[in-house]
Scaffold this active site. Structure first.
Site, PDB file in Angstrom:
ATOM      1  N   ASP A  14      40.825 -25.461  18.234  1.00  0.00           N
ATOM      2  CA  ASP A  14      41.514 -26.516  17.494  1.00  0.00           C
ATOM      3  C   ASP A  14      42.071 -27.522  18.502  1.00  0.00           C
ATOM      4  O   ASP A  14      42.929 -27.188  19.315  1.00  0.00           O
ATOM      5  CB  ASP A  14      42.642 -25.901  16.666  1.00  0.00           C
ATOM      6  CG  ASP A  14      43.211 -26.872  15.642  1.00  0.00           C
ATOM      7  OD1 ASP A  14      42.710 -28.006  15.554  1.00  0.00           O
ATOM      8  OD2 ASP A  14      44.160 -26.484  14.939  1.00  0.00           O
ATOM      9  N   ASP A 108      37.941 -32.076  14.604  1.00  0.00           N
ATOM     10  CA  ASP A 108      38.784 -31.532  15.667  1.00  0.00           C
ATOM     11  C   ASP A 108      38.898 -30.007  15.701  1.00  0.00           C
ATOM     12  O   ASP A 108      39.720 -29.465  16.434  1.00  0.00           O
ATOM     13  CB  ASP A 108      40.186 -32.136  15.587  1.00  0.00           C
ATOM     14  CG  ASP A 108      40.890 -31.844  14.275  1.00  0.00           C
ATOM     15  OD1 ASP A 108      40.217 -31.403  13.320  1.00  0.00           O
ATOM     16  OD2 ASP A 108      42.106 -32.069  14.194  1.00  0.00           O
ATOM     17  N   GLU A 109      38.085 -29.297  14.925  1.00  0.00           N
ATOM     18  CA  GLU A 109      38.151 -27.836  14.990  1.00  0.00           C
ATOM     19  C   GLU A 109      36.814 -27.210  14.618  1.00  0.00           C
ATOM     20  O   GLU A 109      36.024 -27.787  13.869  1.00  0.00           O
ATOM     21  CB  GLU A 109      39.272 -27.278  14.116  1.00  0.00           C
ATOM     22  CG  GLU A 109      39.149 -27.600  12.644  1.00  0.00           C
ATOM     23  CD  GLU A 109      40.248 -26.943  11.819  1.00  0.00           C
ATOM     24  OE1 GLU A 109      40.562 -25.765  12.062  1.00  0.00           O
ATOM     25  OE2 GLU A 109      40.771 -27.620  10.921  1.00  0.00           O
TER      26      GLU A 109
END
Length: 369
Positions: A14, A108-109
């Protein structure tokens, strides 16, 4: 029994305050300052906030007006999704150096299955550390990671030592880790559900584990079975490299509330055009058109219509959205309109209905992580 389930080595990576961190990377003068991505103007809504801004209570989905009250020195920066996408692709290219089993959740993860990996390294913890170091050295950004035997625990663990940290939950630690966990930390337990659990005396994983499957089904519906299993460390979902898109949408927040449906129709045309462009770019179409309406008092309403055929054409999407707009009288002036298309032709109905079946394998919980 946990010992009879497939044991995998899963990493959940993350990125830390991704949008804000990219802004700081592109403009070093912002480093260490309270910044908000989006939210500028009198009606803007914040997409992300730096950790410095979060200390003042600023968070995503908050209005810029409220954010500036909480943090008077807050700096607003423009949202730049093209830039975030560019950086996200570079991050993922690092992931693929370690495994092809990468399942992005967002820009983003992502989940990585490193049970069998390209480096031949048996330690998922060391691999996570190496991945995070490369992201920092090559891109100048920090990331946090969670490492464990399944996606659920890895996801929970990645939030444990944020920012710029990692947490490994070894197989023999799983049950105790989950029992000690605050119920609010369970992935899938939102604010409303957490409050409901509090009212029923469920504050930790141990409290949740004490409830029978029948009790959880009766009180939490379809989610009850999910809670019953995950608190026991049971989550058999595999890392899926090609996640199936479930919907595609576009929306607009207006600088002034709209009370005239004539003006709303004008805005809907632009939104429908944007949805059609995104459908064309993704090479998908869908059957269900949903109109999203947020009123001036912030109440939210959705209206949907499922067509007998797949569509991607702007004119059909717009006409359906118009029908939904006039379906019933507006209860208030409108601050946001959105259109989404779901029930896409990317969905395989057989796969959706098919339950994932795992052949139980007997493993020892002393498993190198």
């Amino acid at each position: 029994m946990l010992s009879e389930l497939p044991i995998r080595k899963i990493i959940h990576v993350d990125m830390d305050a991704f949008y804000a961190s990219v802004a700081e990377m592109d403009d070093p003068s912002l480093k260490g300052k309270a910044i908000a991505v989006g939210g500028g103007g009198t009606r803007g809504v914040i997409n992300a906030a730096s950790y410095e801004a979060r200390k003042f209570g600023v968070k995503s989905a908050m209005s810029g007006r409220l954010a500036i009250k909480l943090c008077p020195h807050l700096i607003f920066v423009k949202t730049d999704f093209a830039r975030y996408t560019e950086i996200s692709k570079k991050v993922r290219s690092i992931f693929f150096d370690y495994t092809d089993l990468v399942e992005p959740l967002s820009l983003d993860e992502a989940y990585l299955d490193v049970t069998e990996n390209k480096k031949g390294n048996p330690s998922a913890s060391l691999l996570a550390q190496e991945i995070r170091t490369r992201i920092f050295n090559e891109l100048g950004l920090t990331a946090s990671a969670g490492i464990s035997i399944n996606k659920f625990i890895a996801k929970v663990a990645s939030d444990y030592n944020k920012p710029n940290g990692q947490k490994t939950v070894n197989p023999e630690e799983v049950l105790q880790f989950l029992e000690d966990l605050d119920i609010r930390k369970f992935y899938g337990v939102g604010k409303v559900t957490a409050e409901k659990m509090y009212q029923k005396g469920i504050f930790t994983g141990k409290d949740l584990k004490s409830k029978s499957l029948e009790y959880l089904d009766d009180n939490f519906g379809k989610s009850g079975r999910y809670y019953y299993h995950v608190v026991r460390g049971i989550h058999t979902s595999e890392v899926k490299p090609n996640r199936i898109r479930k919907s595609l949408a576009a929306e607009r927040t207006f600088s002034e509330n709209l009370s005239s449906e004539i003006f709303m129709l004008e805005k809907l045309e632009h939104i429908a055009e944007e949805v059609a462009k995104r459908l064309s770019k993704s090479k998908v179409s869908g059957k269900t058109v949903t109109l999203k309406i947020k009123y001036s008092d912030f109440t939210l309403q959705t209206r949907s219509k499922t067509l007998p055929y797949f569509v991607s054409d702007k004119s059909i999407i717009l006409e359906t959205a118009k029908d939904l707009l006039f379906q019933e009288k507006m209860s208030n002036s409108v601050r946001l309109l959105g259109i989404s298309l779901s029930n896409l032709n990317t969905e395989d109905s057989k796969k959706k209905k098919k339950e994932i079946k795992e052949e139980p394998v007997s493993v020892q919980l002393k498993f190198e992580f």
